[in-house]
Design an enzyme around this catalytic site. Sequence first.
Site, short mmCIF file in Angstrom:
data_model
loop_
_atom_site.label_atom_id
_atom_site.label_comp_id
_atom_site.label_asym_id
_atom_site.label_seq_id
_atom_site.Cartn_x
_atom_site.Cartn_y
_atom_site.Cartn_z
CD1 TRP A 43 -2.46 1.65 0.28
CD2 TRP A 43 -2.73 1.52 2.54
NE1 TRP A 43 -3.34 2.63 0.77
CE2 TRP A 43 -3.39 2.59 2.26
CE3 TRP A 43 -2.36 1.29 3.81
CZ2 TRP A 43 -4.30 3.18 3.13
CZ3 TRP A 43 -3.14 1.82 4.76
CH2 TRP A 43 -4.01 2.73 4.41
C1 LIG Z 1 -5.41 7.24 3.67
C2 LIG Z 1 -6.46 7.87 4.56
C3 LIG Z 1 -6.21 9.12 5.02
C4 LIG Z 1 -7.23 9.68 6.12
N1 LIG Z 1 -7.08 10.83 6.35
C5 LIG Z 1 -7.93 11.51 7.25
C6 LIG Z 1 -7.57 12.61 8.10
O1 LIG Z 1 -6.55 13.22 7.80
N2 LIG Z 1 -8.22 12.98 8.99
C7 LIG Z 1 -9.54 12.45 9.35
O2 LIG Z 1 -10.15 12.67 10.22
N3 LIG Z 1 -9.87 11.11 8.71
C8 LIG Z 1 -8.84 10.71 7.76
N4 LIG Z 1 -9.38 9.44 7.16
C9 LIG Z 1 -10.40 8.89 7.52
C10 LIG Z 1 -10.42 8.09 8.93
O3 LIG Z 1 -8.95 7.42 8.92
C11 LIG Z 1 -11.30 6.61 8.64
O4 LIG Z 1 -12.60 7.22 8.54
C12 LIG Z 1 -11.32 6.06 10.11
O5 LIG Z 1 -9.93 5.73 10.55
C13 LIG Z 1 -11.96 4.64 9.95
O6 LIG Z 1 -11.82 3.85 11.13
P1 LIG Z 1 -12.52 2.21 11.19
O7 LIG Z 1 -12.24 1.91 12.64
O8 LIG Z 1 -13.72 2.36 10.71
O9 LIG Z 1 -11.82 1.80 10.53
P2 LIG Z 1 -9.85 1.33 10.19
O10 LIG Z 1 -9.29 2.01 11.15
O11 LIG Z 1 -9.42 1.13 9.18
O12 LIG Z 1 -10.14 -0.24 11.16
C14 LIG Z 1 -10.67 -1.51 10.43
C15 LIG Z 1 -9.78 -2.63 11.17
O13 LIG Z 1 -10.31 -3.74 10.80
C16 LIG Z 1 -9.16 -4.71 10.51
N5 LIG Z 1 -10.33 -5.92 9.78
C17 LIG Z 1 -10.48 -5.67 8.61
N6 LIG Z 1 -11.00 -6.79 8.09
C18 LIG Z 1 -10.66 -7.77 9.08
C19 LIG Z 1 -10.94 -9.05 9.56
N7 LIG Z 1 -11.76 -9.82 8.37
N8 LIG Z 1 -10.80 -9.80 10.59
C20 LIG Z 1 -10.06 -8.76 11.54
N9 LIG Z 1 -9.69 -7.71 11.17
C21 LIG Z 1 -10.13 -7.25 10.29
C22 LIG Z 1 -8.34 -3.96 9.55
O14 LIG Z 1 -7.11 -4.53 9.59
C23 LIG Z 1 -8.21 -2.50 10.62
O15 LIG Z 1 -7.45 -2.71 11.56
C24 LIG Z 1 -8.28 9.07 6.41
C25 LIG Z 1 -8.55 7.58 5.74
C26 LIG Z 1 -7.55 6.96 4.87
C27 LIG Z 1 -7.84 5.77 4.31
S1 SF4 Z 2 4.33 -2.11 5.87
FE1 SF4 Z 2 5.70 -1.85 4.24
S2 SF4 Z 2 5.39 -3.62 2.80
FE2 SF4 Z 2 3.39 -3.35 4.20
S3 SF4 Z 2 2.12 -2.08 2.89
FE3 SF4 Z 2 3.23 -0.65 4.28
S4 SF4 Z 2 5.00 -0.20 3.05
FE4 SF4 Z 2 4.12 -1.99 2.13
#
Ligand SMILES: Cc1cc2nc3c(=O)[nH]c(=O)nc-3n(C[C@H](O)[C@H](O)[C@H](O)COP(=O)(O)OP(=O)(O)OC[C@H]3O[C@@H](n4cnc5c(N)ncnc54)[C@H](O)[C@@H]3O)c2cc1C
Ligand code: SF4
Lengths: 104, 569
Positions: free
Chosen positions: A42
């Site tokens: 990623w």
């Molecule tokens: C690149 C990026 C930048 C962002 N920047 C900002 C920002 O600057 N400011 C802001 O306020 N918001 C930002 N956001 C939005 C914010 O980060 C997300 O909306 C928020 O973190 C989502 O939280 P979550 O707990 O739903 O998901 P996540 O934090 O993604 O958690 C989901 C978790 O579930 C786990 N998981 C998934 N499938 C399974 C499975 N089958 N079994 C076990 N575990 C599993 C994953 O590994 C992960 O740890 C950003 C999002 C992204 C992607």
């Molecule tokens: S931890 Fe390193 S190898 Fe894994 S997704 Fe991030 S950059 Fe890629």
Amino acid sequence: MSIVINQKKCVGCRKCMQVCPGTLIKANENGKAYIKYPKDCWGCVSCVKECQFDAIDFYLGADIGGMGSKMNVTSKGDMIYWNITKSCGEKQTIEIDRTKSNQY
Amino acid sequence: MKIQNKKIIHTDVLIIGGGTAGCYAALTIREQSNLSVVIAEKANIKRSGCLAAGVNAINAYIVKGRKPEDYVDYAKKDADDIVREDLLLTMSEGLNRVTAKLEQLGLVILKDENGEYVARGNRNIKINGENIKPILADAVKELEDVTVINHLNITDYIVKDNQILGAFGFSIEDGTAYEIRAKSVICATGGASGLYKPNNPGFSRHKMWYPPFNTGAGYAMGIRAGAEMTTFEMRFIALRCKDTIAPTGTIAQGVGAKQVNALGEVYENKYGLTTSQRVYGTVKENLEGRGPCYLRTEGITPKQDEELLKAYLNMAPSQTLKWIEAGKNPSQQNVEIEGTEPYVVGGHTASGYWVDTNRQSTIQGLYAAGDVAGGCPQKYVTGALVEGEIAAEAIVHSNNQLTKQYEEHKLTEQEEEQLLTEKVQEYDKILNEKQPMFTVEQLEEAMQKVMDTYAGGIGSHYQFNEKQLSLAEEKINQIEQLAEGLSAEDMHELMFVYELKERLTVCKVLIAHLRARKETRWHSFAENLDYPEKSDEWLKYVNSRMEDGKIQIIYRDLVERGEQYEHSH
Ligand SMILES: Cc1cc2nc3c(=O)[nH]c(=O)nc-3n(C[C@H](O)[C@H](O)[C@H](O)COP(=O)(O)OP(=O)(O)OC[C@H]3O[C@@H](n4cnc5c(N)ncnc54)[C@H](O)[C@@H]3O)c2cc1C
Ligand code: SF4
Ligand code: SF4
């Protein structure tokens, strides 16, 4: 988007294998780290930050405009150093203080 | 290869996904009760999910002089009314509380000379978010009676008579199959990426905005177990920096860069300023021959250059590398922008589990929080934290009731073992399958191509018609059949197989939703060419539920702000 792991520098501490959000890094027969699924990377650089042995470099794939520059991260206390080496050998470091906020 | 080991675990609360919402739910449960918690995380909570690389700002905050109601108004307008105001309000009321907690845990937030947070625009505050995930993970590690199981990929819920009893999964590290029995479950697995052909389909296929490892597991498990889902048709398409797919808000808001076309004309005012209109405008400018489009950064100061390069290192380091590699700072070259492939993500739009005001799904004892939960767009980091908190508090408060329900449906020890044995057989079958016709990669590409072509991907300018959706449905069904023959050599490949199946399930529901809303309320997000206009008749939710393998569409009336919404079971 991917990383390269320097087999000479890697000591096999497994930290990068533990931290990757896609668990893409595995150990080879010598216990050293290699990226098993480079196309699945990623580009989050978690592994680069985790490695204390300067063994992991991050680069941009040619399909997204990469031209061979590499980036790694070192840190000392609250300071993070982002070291970039261009393909021509030119080096540049950007320092970031963890205790300071972004201005934007 | 075979499953190496079997484990049955009992806990009060199971949290699936140790991301933003999941970690915060664990913190809240332990602060307010003695309930035992298991967090099942497919990666490692230190850097898993959306927060892995860091975030740039707190995007959802009630800045000085504003009220939670203002945030509800904003989100409602941006989604053109298809939101749950009860959810938005309860979320908005908690935004500043969780921010204070994050600061207490160690997050760096910018303050002015009076000690007040510095606002970025009307709803954001500035931070150093590079280590936001390690901060949350460290706080969780300190907790007593919280067992974090990293590298445990959850595949299915255990549900009996619409009561949640736990979940199944397998460890990709040591090959152990797990059956986790819990009196209540919080699903916090994030949204779904990788459904459509991505911006960079080749080597950098995973250089996408949303984590490629959030594969929609939580949606798929819920759908298969008969949970009701809402508003999948409101897809999220982000406007991002070309190639690196890095967020653009920092440039747009940070240095006030406008969207301009190739002729240098500011076009954003022409199409409107909602999230979907900004994407649509960019698509239109390209289609009409005025592409590519940019964020106008030329002429910013050297100081601004420097701060932008730093800000991106704290969130999307590839963009900084790109600037340096090109030998041109943003002040010297405008930043090219493009729309991403569509995602299903309830933290930005309103798609996900249909929940009551307490974030309980239509399955008793199963809660949903963060990007996986529907009805409540514009959540971002802080909104996901608040939803984790709300779900956790609801569980703590109704623990007696939840325990009673669980006991009523409880299985005997033999039944538990029998169920795990059957699940292991399912895993082993995939691990033992020999000489499959197709690989996961091939079928994933096939799925993404179908979605791109017939269900409004980048390649079809995010547009579709009913005929195309029918074709998409037919083809996704075929790929789903083919996926039954997939095999895996090891545990990681087994995870790949499940991830693909999750995505296929999400695609099917998404297609059904796109077809059910017979209007175009949001350009690009759901642009149905057979119904290009918006109509007041469609001021209602499109929900769905899987019954006997078939997706049933349910229409529901809008829920108002003051209401406490409860499911009528
Ligand atoms: C690149 C990026 C930048 C962002 N920047 C900002 C920002 O600057 N400011 C802001 O306020 N918001 C930002 N956001 C939005 C914010 O980060 C997300 O909306 C928020 O973190 C989502 O939280 P979550 O707990 O739903 O998901 P996540 O934090 O993604 O958690 C989901 C978790 O579930 C786990 N998981 C998934 N499938 C399974 C499975 N089958 N079994 C076990 N575990 C599993 C994953 O590994 C992960 O740890 C950003 C999002 C992204 C992607
Ligand atoms: S931890 Fe390193 S190898 Fe894994 S997704 Fe991030 S950059 Fe890629
Ligand atoms: S963190 Fe560095 S030293 Fe440790 S295994 Fe990974 S590459 Fe090798």
